[in-house]
Write a protein that holds these residues in place. Sequence first.
Motif, PDB file in Angstrom:
ATOM      1  N   GLU A  62      58.101  26.532  65.987  1.00 22.60           N
ATOM      2  CA  GLU A  62      57.478  27.782  65.555  1.00 22.60           C
ATOM      3  C   GLU A  62      57.719  28.922  66.545  1.00 22.60           C
ATOM      4  O   GLU A  62      57.655  30.092  66.180  1.00 22.60           O
ATOM      5  N   ASP A 102      58.783  22.489  54.593  1.00 24.58           N
ATOM      6  CA  ASP A 102      58.749  23.600  55.553  1.00 24.58           C
ATOM      7  C   ASP A 102      57.827  23.197  56.709  1.00 24.58           C
ATOM      8  O   ASP A 102      56.606  23.297  56.616  1.00 24.58           O
ATOM      9  N   ARG A 138      55.165  25.757  58.040  1.00 21.38           N
ATOM     10  CA  ARG A 138      54.082  26.047  57.099  1.00 21.38           C
ATOM     11  C   ARG A 138      53.177  24.827  56.934  1.00 21.38           C
ATOM     12  O   ARG A 138      51.954  24.967  56.844  1.00 21.38           O
ATOM     13  N   VAL A 160      56.068  22.759  50.451  1.00 27.02           N
ATOM     14  CA  VAL A 160      55.360  23.007  51.716  1.00 27.02           C
ATOM     15  C   VAL A 160      55.683  21.911  52.718  1.00 27.02           C
ATOM     16  O   VAL A 160      55.913  22.177  53.903  1.00 27.02           O
ATOM     17  N   GLU A 163      49.160  24.773  57.531  1.00 28.53           N
ATOM     18  CA  GLU A 163      48.191  24.369  56.503  1.00 28.53           C
ATOM     19  C   GLU A 163      47.354  23.179  56.973  1.00 28.53           C
ATOM     20  O   GLU A 163      46.159  23.091  56.681  1.00 28.53           O
TER      21      GLU A 163
END
Length: 360
Positions: free
Chosen positions: A213, A31, A34, A28, A38
């Motif tokens: 993003e 990335d 992501r 994670v 989170e």
Amino acid sequence: MPLIDREQIAARLGELPRVEAALADQAVAADRARYKAELRKLTALRRLAAASGDYFRLRDDAEAARAMASDPEMAELAREELARVEAEAPEAERRLLHALLPEDPLDARDAMVEIRAGTGGEEAALFAGDLFRMYARWAEAHGYALAVMDQSPSELGGYKEIVLTVSGGERPYGRLRFESGGHRVQRVPVTEAQGRIHTSAATVIVLPAADAEDGLEIPESELRIDIFCAGGHGGQGVNTTYSAVRVTHLPTGLVAQCQDERSQHRNKEKALAVLKARILDARRQAAEAAAGATRLTLRGSGDRSQRIRTYNFPQNRLTDHRIGLTLYALDRVMEGDLDPVLGPLEAADLEQRVQAALGG
């Protein structure tokens, strides 16, 4: 106090262990998109945990006080306890409702702030400079990093236009998004020999910076790159090399430029960052218009022709016309003490969102 469902909140907080485990996972962490998603969840859940803990503690205290009231020896203590709960309950409820609202992911982004002199000639440019210094002092006091992306100085030390980014710290865009709109100043200009009060204006636009993003990749074929010689105060040359860069997005006609760096490459990078923020803002506005969506009064980029605030120097008065806020502390605000203005704007925005969520 309203009966906000304790079990539903407990179920939502049950996500905490999974989110904390995800953030400790190397896959994670590798990335970026992501990991940021989170991290936003973790921040929201911890805020919900704190707010719900305070809220339900007060609710339990109220029930215990009502039970005590039936005992004559405890009645006075029960009344005091209920009075305390009733005094603290509205703020606890507000914080819980805020925590329950979905977080706008844009709030955590860096803020792109554009300040442009409006009507008023040189005085408007001086006021634009004052606004820039106000935001710079506020950013420094709150631990944000500030970088000038582009500037067009005026003869007397103001700015016809200045573009900056505010980054790092907590929710840069979320804190500054309410600054978009028309800012009006009433004062005696330094150029006024008769001591008469003049009215001038500047426009502030605050945009969320583009992010990986967004997946916004602009083909080189859609860009026109112009290179020119940078200029300084009073038309003086900053350097003798052609390092300033102007980038035009051909499909939309949007333009951004940067001449603050000596490196042509760095100026191009900065200009592209500004251009991407403007393209994304234009796309958001078009999507909302197509969907018939209406932004809440205080959120988003705002109506840039709307006069949102007046700075009256002779009376040391600041007025925000959107929420009817008046402060006789303009001197402190101009020194960067913006929180007494930003706080009520955020509170009013929260109230609007809560009412919309509750169908009010």
